[in-house]
Design a protein around this motif. Structure first.
Motif, PDB file in Angstrom:
ATOM      1  N   VAL A   1       0.880  -1.590   0.198  1.00 45.51           N
ATOM      2  CA  VAL A   1      -0.024  -0.147  -0.062  1.00 45.51           C
ATOM      3  C   VAL A   1       1.060   1.299  -0.330  1.00 45.51           C
ATOM      4  O   VAL A   1       1.647   1.251   1.329  1.00 45.51           O
ATOM      5  CB  VAL A   1      -1.061   0.311   1.744  1.00 45.51           C
TER       6      VAL A   1
ATOM      7  N   ILE B   1      -1.886  -1.152  -3.855  1.00 48.41           N
ATOM      8  CA  ILE B   1      -2.669  -0.837  -4.211  1.00 48.41           C
ATOM      9  C   ILE B   1      -1.679   1.249  -3.396  1.00 48.41           C
ATOM     10  O   ILE B   1      -0.980   1.177  -2.369  1.00 48.41           O
ATOM     11  CB  ILE B   1      -4.101  -0.306  -2.326  1.00 48.41           C
TER      12      ILE B   1
ATOM     13  N   VAL C   1      -9.155  -0.278   0.693  1.00 45.28           N
ATOM     14  CA  VAL C   1      -7.981  -0.331   0.566  1.00 45.28           C
ATOM     15  C   VAL C   1      -8.426  -1.986   1.362  1.00 45.28           C
ATOM     16  O   VAL C   1      -7.211  -3.144   0.421  1.00 45.28           O
ATOM     17  CB  VAL C   1      -6.858  -0.093   0.899  1.00 45.28           C
TER      18      VAL C   1
END
Length: 254
Positions: free
Chosen positions: A95, A143, A230
């Motif tokens: 992420v 992400i 997410v």
């Protein structure tokens, strides 16, 4: 069984704000989470303690993400912690949340601040993914945290907006590149979120009125609003979603 059991996630900028919310949510879903921080070690360790108190696994890792050397420092420490904790160096989820903003207007933007913005917001995620790919398992997830400013014009912070436009382009092309490995790549575009960075102006009557008025849902976004998106993109539920820019602005400026 939790949907991220057995998964390992690296969350950059995970010590506060949106990143903290993401780290907590991924851990709650069963992932072992590496909470990256740039300078605030205590904040990152506090996140780790919270995760562990809730029965999860986490570790704090510090590195300045403004250069390739910083990226390499982060990944070196991350690999060592993974071997210590799991006996393996591979992981599943990146992420790219770490980023900086600016209060400088378009007219007042200096070359130094422009370069700093691109170093942290664009260069770091680019090289982090590049350097981490040998460790990222197939069927993994990337992400990227972008921004609603790529859809909504805020010309007074143009340099920042440009970095997020670059992240969207990065997301699109990376999804095509990594598709053969089953790795999905998506971007999440938050709007105004109630974090400590925004608190000084957002926690005023004028700030609340402006922020709630922008959203079709009539409220200010919370870190958990972004973290939940997410979490979906990190899970197998999102296996057929890639190369997408997920608007998570609460319908701002529709």
């Amino acid at each position: 069984m939790k949907r991220l059991d057995g998964k390992i996630a690296l969350v950059t900028g995970g010590s506060r704000g949106i990143g903290k919310g993401i780290a907590l949510r991924l851990a709650a879903d069963g992932a072992l989470v590496a909470v990256h921080y740039g300078s605030n070690r205590e904040a990152a360790e506090s996140v780790v303690r919270t995760i562990e108190a809730q029965g999860g696994q986490a570790v704090a890792i510090g590195a300045k993400l403004d250069s390739l050397a910083g990226v390499e420092q982060l990944l070196h420490a991350f690999r060592e912690e993974l071997v210590r904790m799991t006996g393996d160096r591979r992981f599943d989820i990146i992420v790219n949340n770490a980023g900086i903003g600016t209060s400088q207007t378009f007219e007042d933007t200096t070359e130094q601040s422009f370069d700093e913005l691109f170093a942290v917001n664009v260069k770091a995620p680019f090289f982090l993914v590049q350097q981490a790919l040998p460790l990222l398992r197939s069927e993994g997830r990337i992400i990227n945290i972008s921004s609603g400013v790529t859809r909504i014009a805020f010309p007074h912070i143009m340099a920042y907006n440009l970095t997020k436009g670059a992240i969207n382009t990065f997301t699109l092309h990376l999804a095509q590149l990594l598709g053969p490995r089953g790795i999905t790549v998506n971007a999440v575009l938050p709007g105004i979120v109630d974090t400590d960075v925004n608190a000084p102006w957002l926690h005023t009557p004028e700030g609340q009125k402006m922020a709630t008025g922008m959203s079709a849902l009539g409220r200010v976004g919370q870190p958990s609003d972004i973290a939940d998106v997410v979490a979906f993109l990190s899970s197998d539920d999102s296996r057929w979603v890639t190369g997408q820019m997920i608007d998570a602005t609460g319908g701002s400026h529709l």
